[in-house]
Every structure is written in structure tokens, then in C-alpha cells.
Design a protein around this motif. Sequence first.
Motif, PDB file in Angstrom:
ATOM      1  N   THR A 132      68.242  62.065  85.692  1.00  0.00           N
ATOM      2  CA  THR A 132      68.596  61.005  84.735  1.00  0.00           C
ATOM      3  C   THR A 132      67.472  59.977  84.622  1.00  0.00           C
ATOM      4  O   THR A 132      67.075  59.585  83.519  1.00  0.00           O
ATOM      5  CB  THR A 132      69.895  60.286  85.197  1.00  0.00           C
ATOM      6  OG1 THR A 132      70.904  61.269  85.398  1.00  0.00           O
ATOM      7  CG2 THR A 132      70.355  59.265  84.179  1.00  0.00           C
ATOM      8  N   GLU A 133      66.930  59.560  85.764  1.00  0.00           N
ATOM      9  CA  GLU A 133      65.834  58.579  85.773  1.00  0.00           C
ATOM     10  C   GLU A 133      64.587  59.133  85.086  1.00  0.00           C
ATOM     11  O   GLU A 133      63.923  58.431  84.324  1.00  0.00           O
ATOM     12  CB  GLU A 133      65.475  58.194  87.221  1.00  0.00           C
ATOM     13  CG  GLU A 133      66.504  57.311  87.899  1.00  0.00           C
ATOM     14  CD  GLU A 133      66.717  55.987  87.166  1.00  0.00           C
ATOM     15  OE1 GLU A 133      65.727  55.341  86.790  1.00  0.00           O
ATOM     16  OE2 GLU A 133      67.884  55.624  86.950  1.00  0.00           O
ATOM     17  N   TYR A 134      64.273  60.391  85.363  1.00  0.00           N
ATOM     18  CA  TYR A 134      63.060  60.995  84.788  1.00  0.00           C
ATOM     19  C   TYR A 134      63.193  61.200  83.281  1.00  0.00           C
ATOM     20  O   TYR A 134      62.221  61.047  82.539  1.00  0.00           O
ATOM     21  CB  TYR A 134      62.758  62.346  85.457  1.00  0.00           C
ATOM     22  CG  TYR A 134      62.383  62.269  86.920  1.00  0.00           C
ATOM     23  CD1 TYR A 134      61.830  61.113  87.477  1.00  0.00           C
ATOM     24  CD2 TYR A 134      62.571  63.362  87.752  1.00  0.00           C
ATOM     25  CE1 TYR A 134      61.490  61.047  88.821  1.00  0.00           C
ATOM     26  CE2 TYR A 134      62.223  63.319  89.098  1.00  0.00           C
ATOM     27  CZ  TYR A 134      61.684  62.163  89.632  1.00  0.00           C
ATOM     28  OH  TYR A 134      61.345  62.127  90.956  1.00  0.00           O
ATOM     29  N   GLN A 135      64.403  61.532  82.832  1.00  0.00           N
ATOM     30  CA  GLN A 135      64.607  61.712  81.386  1.00  0.00           C
ATOM     31  C   GLN A 135      64.444  60.378  80.661  1.00  0.00           C
ATOM     32  O   GLN A 135      63.895  60.315  79.567  1.00  0.00           O
ATOM     33  CB  GLN A 135      65.988  62.319  81.117  1.00  0.00           C
ATOM     34  CG  GLN A 135      66.030  63.806  81.491  1.00  0.00           C
ATOM     35  CD  GLN A 135      67.432  64.384  81.468  1.00  0.00           C
ATOM     36  OE1 GLN A 135      68.427  63.657  81.577  1.00  0.00           O
ATOM     37  NE2 GLN A 135      67.526  65.704  81.351  1.00  0.00           N
ATOM     38  N   LYS A 136      64.913  59.305  81.301  1.00  0.00           N
ATOM     39  CA  LYS A 136      64.739  57.968  80.722  1.00  0.00           C
ATOM     40  C   LYS A 136      63.251  57.598  80.677  1.00  0.00           C
ATOM     41  O   LYS A 136      62.754  57.071  79.675  1.00  0.00           O
ATOM     42  CB  LYS A 136      65.524  56.953  81.565  1.00  0.00           C
ATOM     43  CG  LYS A 136      65.494  55.543  81.029  1.00  0.00           C
ATOM     44  CD  LYS A 136      66.412  54.657  81.877  1.00  0.00           C
ATOM     45  CE  LYS A 136      66.129  53.193  81.660  1.00  0.00           C
ATOM     46  NZ  LYS A 136      66.922  52.351  82.574  1.00  0.00           N
ATOM     47  N   LEU A 137      62.548  57.905  81.767  1.00  0.00           N
ATOM     48  CA  LEU A 137      61.121  57.613  81.833  1.00  0.00           C
ATOM     49  C   LEU A 137      60.362  58.407  80.765  1.00  0.00           C
ATOM     50  O   LEU A 137      59.451  57.874  80.119  1.00  0.00           O
ATOM     51  CB  LEU A 137      60.600  57.955  83.248  1.00  0.00           C
ATOM     52  CG  LEU A 137      59.115  57.773  83.513  1.00  0.00           C
ATOM     53  CD1 LEU A 137      58.653  56.339  83.249  1.00  0.00           C
ATOM     54  CD2 LEU A 137      58.778  58.182  84.962  1.00  0.00           C
ATOM     55  N   ARG A 138      60.741  59.670  80.558  1.00  0.00           N
ATOM     56  CA  ARG A 138      60.089  60.497  79.530  1.00  0.00           C
ATOM     57  C   ARG A 138      60.243  59.857  78.157  1.00  0.00           C
ATOM     58  O   ARG A 138      59.283  59.765  77.398  1.00  0.00           O
ATOM     59  CB  ARG A 138      60.692  61.911  79.528  1.00  0.00           C
ATOM     60  CG  ARG A 138      60.148  62.788  78.384  1.00  0.00           C
ATOM     61  CD  ARG A 138      60.619  64.216  78.471  1.00  0.00           C
ATOM     62  NE  ARG A 138      62.068  64.311  78.399  1.00  0.00           N
ATOM     63  CZ  ARG A 138      62.751  65.444  78.604  1.00  0.00           C
ATOM     64  NH1 ARG A 138      62.104  66.569  78.860  1.00  0.00           N
ATOM     65  NH2 ARG A 138      64.054  65.456  78.526  1.00  0.00           N
ATOM     66  N   TRP A 139      61.449  59.407  77.861  1.00  0.00           N
ATOM     67  CA  TRP A 139      61.701  58.737  76.580  1.00  0.00           C
ATOM     68  C   TRP A 139      60.795  57.493  76.445  1.00  0.00           C
ATOM     69  O   TRP A 139      60.190  57.257  75.390  1.00  0.00           O
ATOM     70  CB  TRP A 139      63.179  58.343  76.492  1.00  0.00           C
ATOM     71  CG  TRP A 139      63.465  57.220  75.557  1.00  0.00           C
ATOM     72  CD1 TRP A 139      63.294  57.237  74.193  1.00  0.00           C
ATOM     73  CD2 TRP A 139      63.919  55.897  75.900  1.00  0.00           C
ATOM     74  NE1 TRP A 139      63.634  56.008  73.675  1.00  0.00           N
ATOM     75  CE2 TRP A 139      64.017  55.168  74.699  1.00  0.00           C
ATOM     76  CE3 TRP A 139      64.263  55.277  77.102  1.00  0.00           C
ATOM     77  CZ2 TRP A 139      64.441  53.840  74.676  1.00  0.00           C
ATOM     78  CZ3 TRP A 139      64.687  53.957  77.074  1.00  0.00           C
ATOM     79  CH2 TRP A 139      64.767  53.260  75.869  1.00  0.00           C
ATOM     80  N   MET A 140      60.661  56.718  77.515  1.00  0.00           N
ATOM     81  CA  MET A 140      59.837  55.507  77.456  1.00  0.00           C
ATOM     82  C   MET A 140      58.361  55.850  77.249  1.00  0.00           C
ATOM     83  O   MET A 140      57.666  55.198  76.468  1.00  0.00           O
ATOM     84  CB  MET A 140      60.006  54.696  78.744  1.00  0.00           C
ATOM     85  CG  MET A 140      61.359  54.024  78.856  1.00  0.00           C
ATOM     86  SD  MET A 140      61.491  53.088  80.388  1.00  0.00           S
ATOM     87  CE  MET A 140      63.023  52.205  80.081  1.00  0.00           C
ATOM     88  N   SER A 143      57.819  56.945  73.788  1.00  0.00           N
ATOM     89  CA  SER A 143      57.886  55.786  72.891  1.00  0.00           C
ATOM     90  C   SER A 143      56.564  55.022  72.906  1.00  0.00           C
ATOM     91  O   SER A 143      56.119  54.503  71.876  1.00  0.00           O
ATOM     92  CB  SER A 143      59.026  54.850  73.310  1.00  0.00           C
ATOM     93  OG  SER A 143      60.259  55.512  73.184  1.00  0.00           O
TER      94      SER A 143
END
Length: 146
Positions: A132-140, A143
Motif C-alpha cells: 500500500t505504501e509503495y503504491q502510494k509512493l509510485r503515484w507520487m 505525479s
Amino acid sequence: MSAKLYEKMNLYLANQEVSYLKLHNLHWYIKGRSFFTLHVKLEELYEQTAGIIDEVAERLLALGQSPVANLKTALSMAAIQEREDAPISSEDTVRGLLADVEHWIRDTGEIARLADEAGDGATADQFNGYLTEYQKLRWMLQSYLA
Ligand SMILES: [Fe+2]
């Protein structure tokens, strides 16, 4: 069935141990107008990585396994490539980091699946948390590059 899970967890641990120093490398060598933002972000990431390394090693110990705890072995196993000690632009920092994060995502997803198959819900939960944390980081990171 668990043997493959433990092997993958140790490989993941080796990759995170290499990533820990690599994140410091980027934190120190990054140049450019995003310096202040990314310098701080990279520090946040290596602190997060330190916590993950400890949790994964201790989970392996709790499962009766031996976590990789020396850099020589970690480097011989890891798929994450170290980088040279040289300046790097913000753009290249984020592109390189994104490639590594894609790798972390594949590994954590696979470990969570293997743990599920082995009936080890606690390990699956632990790695789904990282995912979950890594998927959020990928999105950031995506971006930033957009
Ligand atoms: Fe620092």
C-alpha cells in the motif's frame, strides 16, 4: 511451500538493505531546484526503509529463519543496483527511484501472495501494508514526473 516464501522474504530484505544506502546516496548527491523537497523526501524514505528492514528481519526470526544481516551477502543477492558516488539531477533521481519502487511493488505483491498460499496471514498483512505504501509512493513519483 514456505521455503519459497522465506527465500523471497530474504531476497526482499537484501534489496531493502541495498536500497537503504542507495537512498542515502541520492539524499546526499541530488542536485537542482527540487533539492530541498527531494532531500527531505529521501530522508523520510530511508527512515521508512530502516523500519521495514527491522520488521522483515524480525518476522523471519519469528518464523525460525535466518535473515541476511551482512552487506556482502545482501549485495550478492540483491537485484537493486547501487549507483556511483556522483551528482544526480532531480529528474534522474525520481526516474531511478520509480524503477526501484516498481521492483519493490512486484516483490511485496508476490510475497503477500506466497504468504496467503502458505496460510500465513500475518506475513501477508505485513507485506500488503508495504505494498500500500509503495503504491502510494509510485503515484507520487509519477505525479512529480508528469
Ligand atoms: Fe541527511
